[in-house]
Design a protein around this motif. Structure first.
Motif, PDB file in Angstrom:
ATOM      1  N   VAL A   6      47.488  42.306  17.882  1.00 32.61           N
ATOM      2  CA  VAL A   6      46.636  41.635  16.909  1.00 32.61           C
ATOM      3  C   VAL A   6      45.458  42.553  16.595  1.00 32.61           C
ATOM      4  CG1 VAL A   6      45.362  40.330  18.679  1.00 32.61           C
ATOM      5  CG2 VAL A   6      45.413  39.490  16.331  1.00 32.61           C
ATOM      6  N   GLN A  79      52.971  43.193  14.283  1.00 31.92           N
ATOM      7  CA  GLN A  79      51.541  43.276  14.552  1.00 31.92           C
ATOM      8  C   GLN A  79      50.872  42.280  13.610  1.00 31.92           C
ATOM      9  OE1 GLN A  79      49.186  46.787  13.148  1.00 31.92           O
ATOM     10  NE2 GLN A  79      48.802  47.027  15.353  1.00 31.92           N
ATOM     11  N   LEU A  80      50.082  41.368  14.178  1.00 30.90           N
ATOM     12  CA  LEU A  80      49.355  40.406  13.359  1.00 30.90           C
ATOM     13  C   LEU A  80      48.035  41.026  12.933  1.00 30.90           C
ATOM     14  CD1 LEU A  80      49.909  37.051  15.290  1.00 30.90           C
ATOM     15  CD2 LEU A  80      51.339  38.142  13.551  1.00 30.90           C
ATOM     16  N   VAL A 104      46.597  35.366   8.318  1.00 29.53           N
ATOM     17  CA  VAL A 104      47.426  36.318   9.044  1.00 29.53           C
ATOM     18  C   VAL A 104      48.258  37.117   8.050  1.00 29.53           C
ATOM     19  CG1 VAL A 104      49.360  36.594  10.658  1.00 29.53           C
ATOM     20  CG2 VAL A 104      47.594  34.906  11.116  1.00 29.53           C
ATOM     21  N   SER A 106      50.955  40.611   8.343  1.00 28.49           N
ATOM     22  CA  SER A 106      51.717  41.201   9.440  1.00 28.49           C
ATOM     23  C   SER A 106      52.454  42.442   8.973  1.00 28.49           C
ATOM     24  CB  SER A 106      52.712  40.188  10.005  1.00 28.49           C
ATOM     25  OG  SER A 106      53.668  39.848   9.027  1.00 28.49           O
TER      26      SER A 106
END
Length: 123
Positions: A6, A79-80, A104, A106
């Motif tokens: 993240v 991957q956020l 979010v 990504s």
């Protein structure tokens, strides 16, 4: 190679700083589902009870970021990227009323990045 699970944008870091100044230490939770549950929710530490099975993906701006187990299984290859956009925030999320909300985005990890995560026991 960036294998953080993240990561925040600059706009997210600025909003986190603003919310921390107002509310103290913070945490994030990504539960999934509909409505507010599909957005990352920001809480004052102690105002949200993290589940025993929730996964801590990392920290953004000094705030722990958790995700529900079912969402982790769905998102573990990505991957956020936590960003901020105009609009109304989640009903219970601290940015509600700020005119912006967390969002979010990504990106899929490369095969090499995902292998590194597996070697570290993170997925």
């Amino acid at each position: 190679m960036d294998t953080r699970q993240v990561v925040p944008t600059l706009a997210a870091l600025q909003l986190i700083d603003k919310l921390r100044a107002r509310h103290g230490p913070l945490l994030f939770h990504q539960s999934g589902g509909c409505c507010d549950g599909s957005s990352p929710m920001c809480f004052a530490t102690g105002d949200f009870i993290v589940g025993d099975r929730d996964v801590q993906l990392g920290e953004i701006g000094g705030a722990a970021f958790y995700i529900s187990p079912s969402q982790f299984e769905y998102w573990k290859h990505t991957q956020l990227i936590i960003d901020v956009v105009e609009g109304r925030g989640g009903m219970f999320s601290l940015e509600n009323g700020e005119g912006v909300r967390f969002l979010v985005r990504s990106r899929l990890f490369t095969d090499e990045e995902f292998a590194a995560l597996q070697a570290q026991g993170r997925v």
